[in-house]
Design an enzyme around this catalytic site. Structure first.
Site, PDB file in Angstrom:
ATOM      1  CG  PHE A  40      -2.307  -0.242   1.071  1.00  0.00           C
ATOM      2  CD1 PHE A  40      -2.755  -1.263   0.252  1.00  0.00           C
ATOM      3  CD2 PHE A  40      -3.249   0.554   1.716  1.00  0.00           C
ATOM      4  CE1 PHE A  40      -4.111  -1.483   0.081  1.00  0.00           C
ATOM      5  CE2 PHE A  40      -4.606   0.334   1.551  1.00  0.00           C
ATOM      6  CZ  PHE A  40      -5.039  -0.682   0.731  1.00  0.00           C
ATOM      7  CD  GLN A  44      -6.528   9.577   3.400  1.00  0.00           C
ATOM      8  OE1 GLN A  44      -7.169   8.549   3.571  1.00  0.00           O
ATOM      9  NE2 GLN A  44      -5.245   9.663   3.682  1.00  0.00           N
ATOM     10  CG  HIS A  84      -9.024   7.102  -1.561  1.00  0.00           C
ATOM     11  ND1 HIS A  84      -8.716   6.724  -2.838  1.00  0.00           N
ATOM     12  CD2 HIS A  84      -8.592   6.103  -0.750  1.00  0.00           C
ATOM     13  CE1 HIS A  84      -8.107   5.538  -2.804  1.00  0.00           C
ATOM     14  NE2 HIS A  84      -8.024   5.137  -1.543  1.00  0.00           N
ATOM     15  CG  LEU A 137     -12.116   3.980  -2.017  1.00  0.00           C
ATOM     16  CD1 LEU A 137     -11.796   5.443  -1.850  1.00  0.00           C
ATOM     17  CD2 LEU A 137     -11.755   3.197  -0.792  1.00  0.00           C
ATOM     18  CD  GLU A 168      -2.978   3.718  -0.818  1.00  0.00           C
ATOM     19  OE1 GLU A 168      -3.773   4.587  -0.426  1.00  0.00           O
ATOM     20  OE2 GLU A 168      -1.898   3.510  -0.276  1.00  0.00           O
ATOM     21  NE  ARG A 193      -5.258   6.093   0.994  1.00  0.00           N
ATOM     22  CZ  ARG A 193      -6.094   5.304   1.647  1.00  0.00           C
ATOM     23  NH1 ARG A 193      -6.955   5.823   2.491  1.00  0.00           N
ATOM     24  NH2 ARG A 193      -6.066   4.011   1.449  1.00  0.00           N
ATOM     25  CG  HIS A 202     -11.411   7.820   1.908  1.00  0.00           C
ATOM     26  ND1 HIS A 202     -12.395   6.881   1.670  1.00  0.00           N
ATOM     27  CD2 HIS A 202     -10.339   7.123   2.356  1.00  0.00           C
ATOM     28  CE1 HIS A 202     -11.923   5.678   1.959  1.00  0.00           C
ATOM     29  NE2 HIS A 202     -10.693   5.805   2.387  1.00  0.00           N
ATOM     30  NE  ARG A 220      -7.590   6.520   6.736  1.00  0.00           N
ATOM     31  CZ  ARG A 220      -7.820   5.466   5.939  1.00  0.00           C
ATOM     32  NH1 ARG A 220      -7.165   4.345   6.118  1.00  0.00           N
ATOM     33  NH2 ARG A 220      -8.699   5.539   4.977  1.00  0.00           N
TER      34      ARG A 220
END
Ligand SMILES: Cc1cc2nc3c(=O)[nH]c(=O)nc-3n(C[C@H](O)[C@H](O)[C@H](O)COP(=O)(O)OP(=O)(O)OC[C@H]3O[C@@H](n4cnc5c(N)ncnc54)[C@H](O)[C@@H]3O)c2cc1C
Ligand code: SF4
Ligand code: SF4
Ligand code: FES
Lengths: 230, 586
Positions: B119, B240, B242, B252, B255, B286, B353, B397
């Site tokens: 990730f 955040q 995304h 979504l 990732e 991100r 997100h 995050r």
């Protein structure tokens, strides 16, 4: 596009009735979007929904006679006028909202959790990719209830027949190589009703929005029972 | 009619990953516990998490919790508290094993161990080669975890109040929390739940924005309840976006797609992340990827008739990988974008997100507020999960760290409640005036007559948040935004409910949620306006640099008078050396 939706408010109505709404349809519109448009026209219209992407299992409804998840049903695929009713066979609380208590009780009745009698290892319990593959098509169930509320056997015996969703869950644990309660699980499914009320009518398979196959799972349980009996 | 009352030792509000992992700890004790959720537990939004949960199991590549800690501190842009981060990264390992023991059907490696994928923001050896730290159950990890935790709670006979809506916390004059007023959605009847300890685990608030990956139910109820109880919210400016939401819809695309080898291209087919993050490329953090996409589109290199998005290329991975590792994505792409990821790239654009900020807590889930020169615990109140801020995510995050956060700190909160109950054997006396105030919030919606409908104000509010508190933030855009939001807030009293029926009145729930959207959303916009630097997800073209001298501190927003306070970042870990702030490059 014309929508006919079932309305029922227990404070005011003796029985459910159908109400017509005209909704401006946009490209890529899902049935849930249309229901939200209807709610804009009349805020008293009630239905459950949340994720909007087919994973939370909240918004199962009966559309032109078939159970579907509203949020992943494109309105372009539906025949006009679109008739939307609550799930069949369940007590109606209001409009499209039904009482799913028995559905959840049947789920809980199959002890849908991993049982392990051996002491747990420090790390993960090992499982080969092949054994893990057996859970594909089982663990993805979102408990939407489309299947069980389309199952004639469940309509007639919701307190005795587990129904396709719960039986799929039962097989999900029977199929898990980590689970150690096979005998107990099979014993609990004995008798004329819990499992054996399934007459392989396959309604459940047809409606499952996740493409799961409860009938096959039920077949696997029956085979395992036979195998264990000899 | 007299108000119905119930008494429990502990009350958990929220049945997502955080609430259920707290509940399962308590279920193994004598304590009487109530779990309240406005939806049936498995409908909570944890179910939507796709990619996975981070833990340095080293099943695929070398790894250890200390590297995980470094990545998290760096990812947080040095705003995360290092003691909490160390705690989380150490606990990650037993937490994931415990999940597996609880039945989560993780994908597997040939060795039989849990499958782990790469990730963004993950490295070996403190910033070296890419690590593979995200434990996954295909791309349905949240679903797999939430269902397993629910199942274990069913086994343990946890007492659930399904489809009950928490209206407000009840507190006494000393500020101790005594429980909450809740509403049974089916009957429309209020119920007072008294508890010696109350845990807020109400999840995120993405619905404050118009385009979001968050569910309809993610309306910031817990954060708003805390604000109304006089508790500040911490670091709310850090929201955040995304990078890869389905363009125009917001759902979504995990990732994990880029972790499996997918990458972004612009109008010219250029793999543009190579320009923005030469090393990490598409797996940069991100905030970095989101800004890159917005910049591409702003500079005219977007795709589509309106040149308003970019493309995520997956087709080169082949059908095998896509159907095996990313089946849910293939399905979503088909349904919502009309694209089969196996053959065509997916249209994507950033989507609101995740909120890094939230209710300030210590690593035991206890809510803490400033007092004099130090801090003190709010008696009887805990928070865990996305609504809380420990703070492990700081200004940004990392993917896979939120499931981890909700599980680790949900568990920690549950365990601390057990200790707490040993010391606090009695319920505190009820405070009727607080109950009346909570009831007033409910009965306010009984007012009849003409007035603006809920949806009208909600739409305007969410659009304003999107336009004025989004990815790029200048003083001008934001101060205009805050003024607009305040003006909208002034109109709240004019809003009227037109449906006053009792049974399953979802309009009433949405009205109560509207107030929560306002309280939570304004805390975001206001905190953002005040922070005059760029850090992590908070990006200000007018203050492009991170400013450690003035701004390496946590913000605290109070609802009363829209007041801000600040407190220092905890840079000292539990046992290891502190990671000093460095420039954050990927
Ligand atoms: C699409 C998507 C994908 C994601 N993927 C990942 C990932 O791969 N890895 C990762 O680490 N993180 C991921 N995240 C983030 C992560 O999933 C969430 O942060 C996390 O699940 C939040 O869990 P929670 O327990 O705090 O809240 P939730 O799961 O949202 O649960 C909140 C609970 O509170 C209840 N509640 C709320 N308000 C009230 C009220 N007023 N009264 C009663 N009950 C109430 C709700 O009913 C619900 O039960 C993803 C998020 C999204 C949106
Ligand atoms: S196959 Fe069995 S479970 Fe499925 S609908 Fe038919 S009777 Fe019901
Ligand atoms: S098996 Fe399919 S239809 Fe039945 S509850 Fe699960 S997801 Fe829904
Ligand atoms: S809204 Fe979640 S499945 Fe449709």
């Amino acid at each position: 596009m014309k929508f006919l939706v079932s309305r029922f408010n227990p404070d005011a109505d003796a029985r459910p009735y159908m109400q017509a709404f005209e909704v401006q349809v946009q490209r890529g519109m899902m049935l849930r979007d249309a229901l939200l448009e209807i709610k804009r026209l009349d805020e008293s219209f009630a239905f459950r929904h949340s994720c909007g992407e087919g994973v939370c299992g909240s918004d199962g409804v009966n559309v032109n006679g078939t159970n579907k998840l509203a949020c992943i049903t494109p309105v372009s695929e539906l025949k006009e006028p679109v008739e939307i009713r609550p799930f069949p066979g369940r007590p109606i609380i209001r409009d499209l909202v039904v009482d799913m208590t028995q559905f959840y009780q049947q789920y809980k009745a199959v002890k849908p959790w991993l049982v392990r009698n051996d002491p747990m290892p420090e790390q993960e319990i090992l499982q080969s990719p092949k054994d893990r593959d057996r859970l594909d098509g089982l663990y993805e169930c979102i408990m939407c209830g489309c299947c069980s509320t389309a199952c004639p056997s469940f309509w007639w015996n919701p307190e005795k027949f587990h129904g396709p969703q719960a039986l799929l869950a039962a097989w999900r644990f029977l199929a898990d190589t980590r689970d150690q309660a096979t005998d107990e699980r099979l014993d609990a499914l004995e008798g004329p009703y819990k499992l054996f009320r399934c007459h392989t009518i396959m309604n459940c398979v047809e409606v499952c929005p996740k493409g799961l196959n409860p009938t096959q799972a039920i077949g696997h349980i029956k085979n395992l029972m036979l195998k264990n009996a000899v | 009619m007299a108000l119905n009352k119930r008494r429990f030792d502990a009350l958990i509000i929220g049945a997502g990953g955080a609430g259920l992992n707290a509940a399962i700890q308590l279920a193994n004790t004598e304590a009487r516990v109530a779990v309240v959720s406005k939806v049936f537990p498995t409908r909570s939004h944890t179910v939507a998490a796709q990619g996975g949960v981070n833990a340095a199991l080293a099943n695929v590549l070398p790894d250890n919790w200390h590297w995980h800690m470094f990545d998290t501190v760096k990812g947080s842009d040095y705003l995360g508290d290092q003691d909490a981060i160390e705690f989380m990264c150490r606990e990650a390992i037993p937490t994931v094993y415990e999940l597996e023991h609880n039945g989560v059907p993780f994908s597997r490696l040939d060795s039989g161990k849990i499958y782990q994928r790469a990730f963004g923001g993950q490295s070996q050896n403190f910033g070296g080669a890419q690590a593979a730290r995200t434990c996954a159950a295909a791309d349905r990890t949240g679903h797999a975890i939430l269902h397993a935790l629910y199942q274990q709670n069913v086994r343990a006979r946890t007492h659930f109040f399904d489809e009950y809506f928490a209206i407000d916390l009840i507190r006494d004059d000393e500020g101790a929390i005594l429980g909450a007023l809740v509403l049974e959605i089916e009957t429309g009847e209020p119920l007072l739940i008294e508890a010696k300890a109350t845990v807020l685990a109400t999840g995120g608030c993405g619905q404050v924005y118009r385009t979001t990956s968050n569910a309809h139910i993610n309306t910031g109820d817990g954060t708003a309840m805390a604000l109304r109880a006089g508790i500040p919210l911490m670091d709310m400016e850090f929201f955040q976006f995304h990078p890869t939401g389905i363009a125009g819809r917001g759902m979504l695309i995990t990732e994990g797609v880029r972790g499996e080898g997918g990458y972004l291209i612009n109008r010219d087919g250029e793999r543009f992340m190579e320009r923005y993050a030469p090393n990490a490329k598409d797996l940069a953090s991100r905030d970095v990827v989101s800004r890159a996409i917005v910049t591409e589109v702003k500079e005219g290199r977007g795709v589509g008739p309106n040149a308003d998005h970019v493309l995520l290329k997956v087709d080169h991975l082949g059908e095998d990988i896509v159907s095996k590792r990313l089946p849910g994505i293939r399905e979503s792409g088909r349904i919502f974008a009309g694209v089969d990821a196996v053959h065509e790239p997916l249209p994507v654009f950033p989507t609101a997100h995740y909120v890094m900020g939230g209710i300030p807590t210590d690593p035991y889930g206890r809510v803490i507020v400033p007092q004099g020169t130090g801090e003190e615990i709010v008696p009887g109140l805990y928070a865990a999960g996305e609504c809380a801020c420990v703070s492990v995510h700081g200004a940004n995050r990392l993917g896979g760290n939120s499931l981890l956060d909700i599980l680790v700190f949900g568990r920690a909160a549950g365990l601390d409640v057990i200790e707490n109950l040993k010391e606090n054997r009695n319920h505190r006396p009820m405070n009727e005036s607080s109950v009346e105030a909570a009831m007033a919030r409910l009965t306010r919606w009984d007012q009849k007559g003409d007035g603006m409908p809920v949806r009208e104000l909600r739409d305007e509010f969410r659009k304003t948040m999107e336009d004025h508190a989004g990815v790029f933030r200048t003083e001008e855009i934001m101060s205009e935004g805050v003024e607009k939001l305040k003006a909208l807030r002034d109109r709240l009293p004019e809003v009227r409910l037109h449906d006053h029926s009792k049974v399953f009145n979802t309009a009433r729930i949405e009205a109560l949620e509207l107030e929560n959207l306002f309280d939570t959303g304004i805390s975001i916009a206001y905190s953002a306006l005040m922070r005059k630097e760029s850090r992590g997800a908070h990006s200000r073209p007018d203050h492009p640099q991170r400013d450690d001298a003035n701004w390496m501190k946590h913000s605290l927003y109070y609802r009363d008078g829209d007041r801000m306070e600040y407190k220092p970042v905890r840079t000292k870990p539990l046992t290891v050396e502190s990671f000093p702030p460095k420039e954050r490059v990927y």
